[in-house]
Design a protein around this motif. Sequence first.
Motif, PDB file in Angstrom:
ATOM      1  N   VAL A  75      43.196 -16.917   8.291  1.00  0.00           N
ATOM      2  CA  VAL A  75      43.469 -15.565   7.812  1.00  0.00           C
ATOM      3  C   VAL A  75      42.152 -15.008   7.295  1.00  0.00           C
ATOM      4  O   VAL A  75      41.507 -15.612   6.435  1.00  0.00           O
ATOM      5  CB  VAL A  75      44.540 -15.557   6.699  1.00  0.00           C
ATOM      6  N   LEU A  76      41.748 -13.886   7.864  1.00  0.00           N
ATOM      7  CA  LEU A  76      40.512 -13.229   7.453  1.00  0.00           C
ATOM      8  C   LEU A  76      40.859 -12.116   6.481  1.00  0.00           C
ATOM      9  O   LEU A  76      41.454 -11.114   6.866  1.00  0.00           O
ATOM     10  CB  LEU A  76      39.771 -12.665   8.663  1.00  0.00           C
ATOM     11  N   ASN A  77      40.531 -12.311   5.223  1.00  0.00           N
ATOM     12  CA  ASN A  77      40.760 -11.284   4.215  1.00  0.00           C
ATOM     13  C   ASN A  77      39.587 -10.305   4.295  1.00  0.00           C
ATOM     14  O   ASN A  77      38.548 -10.517   3.691  1.00  0.00           O
ATOM     15  CB  ASN A  77      40.875 -11.900   2.825  1.00  0.00           C
ATOM     16  N   ALA A  78      39.786  -9.258   5.053  1.00  0.00           N
ATOM     17  CA  ALA A  78      38.708  -8.315   5.358  1.00  0.00           C
ATOM     18  C   ALA A  78      38.919  -6.966   4.692  1.00  0.00           C
ATOM     19  O   ALA A  78      38.507  -5.940   5.212  1.00  0.00           O
ATOM     20  CB  ALA A  78      38.591  -8.163   6.864  1.00  0.00           C
ATOM     21  N   GLU A  79      39.558  -6.975   3.532  1.00  0.00           N
ATOM     22  CA  GLU A  79      39.836  -5.725   2.826  1.00  0.00           C
ATOM     23  C   GLU A  79      38.549  -4.963   2.497  1.00  0.00           C
ATOM     24  O   GLU A  79      38.525  -3.743   2.562  1.00  0.00           O
ATOM     25  CB  GLU A  79      40.618  -6.001   1.542  1.00  0.00           C
ATOM     26  N   ALA A  80      37.495  -5.688   2.171  1.00  0.00           N
ATOM     27  CA  ALA A  80      36.229  -5.029   1.827  1.00  0.00           C
ATOM     28  C   ALA A  80      35.651  -4.279   3.021  1.00  0.00           C
ATOM     29  O   ALA A  80      35.033  -3.230   2.858  1.00  0.00           O
ATOM     30  CB  ALA A  80      35.222  -6.052   1.314  1.00  0.00           C
ATOM     31  N   LEU A  81      35.874  -4.798   4.228  1.00  0.00           N
ATOM     32  CA  LEU A  81      35.365  -4.130   5.429  1.00  0.00           C
ATOM     33  C   LEU A  81      36.091  -2.817   5.707  1.00  0.00           C
ATOM     34  O   LEU A  81      35.509  -1.894   6.261  1.00  0.00           O
ATOM     35  CB  LEU A  81      35.508  -5.037   6.647  1.00  0.00           C
ATOM     36  N   ALA A  82      37.369  -2.761   5.335  1.00  0.00           N
ATOM     37  CA  ALA A  82      38.176  -1.567   5.625  1.00  0.00           C
ATOM     38  C   ALA A  82      37.623  -0.323   4.955  1.00  0.00           C
ATOM     39  O   ALA A  82      37.784   0.786   5.460  1.00  0.00           O
ATOM     40  CB  ALA A  82      39.633  -1.789   5.216  1.00  0.00           C
ATOM     41  N   GLY A  83      36.932  -0.489   3.832  1.00  0.00           N
ATOM     42  CA  GLY A  83      36.409   0.659   3.108  1.00  0.00           C
ATOM     43  C   GLY A  83      34.974   1.025   3.454  1.00  0.00           C
ATOM     44  O   GLY A  83      34.447   1.999   2.935  1.00  0.00           O
ATOM     45  N   GLN A  84      34.343   0.252   4.335  1.00  0.00           N
ATOM     46  CA  GLN A  84      32.940   0.520   4.651  1.00  0.00           C
ATOM     47  C   GLN A  84      32.809   1.586   5.735  1.00  0.00           C
ATOM     48  O   GLN A  84      33.670   1.725   6.597  1.00  0.00           O
ATOM     49  CB  GLN A  84      32.243  -0.765   5.096  1.00  0.00           C
ATOM     50  N   ASP A  85      31.704   2.303   5.681  1.00  0.00           N
ATOM     51  CA  ASP A  85      31.477   3.346   6.680  1.00  0.00           C
ATOM     52  C   ASP A  85      30.792   2.766   7.914  1.00  0.00           C
ATOM     53  O   ASP A  85      30.408   1.602   7.952  1.00  0.00           O
ATOM     54  CB  ASP A  85      30.669   4.505   6.099  1.00  0.00           C
ATOM     55  N   ALA A  86      30.641   3.604   8.933  1.00  0.00           N
ATOM     56  CA  ALA A  86      30.084   3.166  10.206  1.00  0.00           C
ATOM     57  C   ALA A  86      28.669   2.630  10.076  1.00  0.00           C
ATOM     58  O   ALA A  86      28.274   1.740  10.823  1.00  0.00           O
ATOM     59  CB  ALA A  86      30.127   4.315  11.212  1.00  0.00           C
TER      60      ALA A  86
END
Length: 176
Positions: A75-86
């Motif tokens: 399971v990749l907890n990628a919540e921090a990536l969801a808020g990053q810009d391009a």
Amino acid sequence: MSDTFLPGNGFDTYESQDKVLIQMADTAACAVAVRILQQQGFAVAGAAVRLAAEQAAEAEAAKQAAEKLGIECIVLNAEALAGQDADALGEGVSPLFAALLTAADKLGMQYVATPHRARVETASDGVHTVCPPAGVGADDSAALAALPQAVLARLILPLGDFAPEDVAEMAADFKV
């Protein structure tokens, strides 16, 4: 004459040591994608990408689906990536693909796969193009078209060569 299938002979087979990390979901289509990859000679591992805390149950269901298929799943907890810009992720890279590629790199896997319905074709000059899938039905090619060449070079879309009715028939054959 040898009847061994080799990479590049038109059958889209790969060396058995090639590893692929597939985006796992608790769906029959995803299970079929896993089985297709295995038949192509890949060592398959799953990754349930969690981009929000509310997706914890979906991630757990995906992990259980992988277990039923006999493959490992992280399971990749990628919540921090969801808020990053391009700019932080890279032009055209979604949080999903950023998470998959980062995990694949850490696990020493060359390829990533998803159950998206589209195809990636490579021209003679090495340029990768996202194309519509075979048959009618869902077409994810527009959603994947913005992915950069570096991602497309590593992306395998096992369902793209099959019509939805073929995928449903394979699901029944594979008992998934």
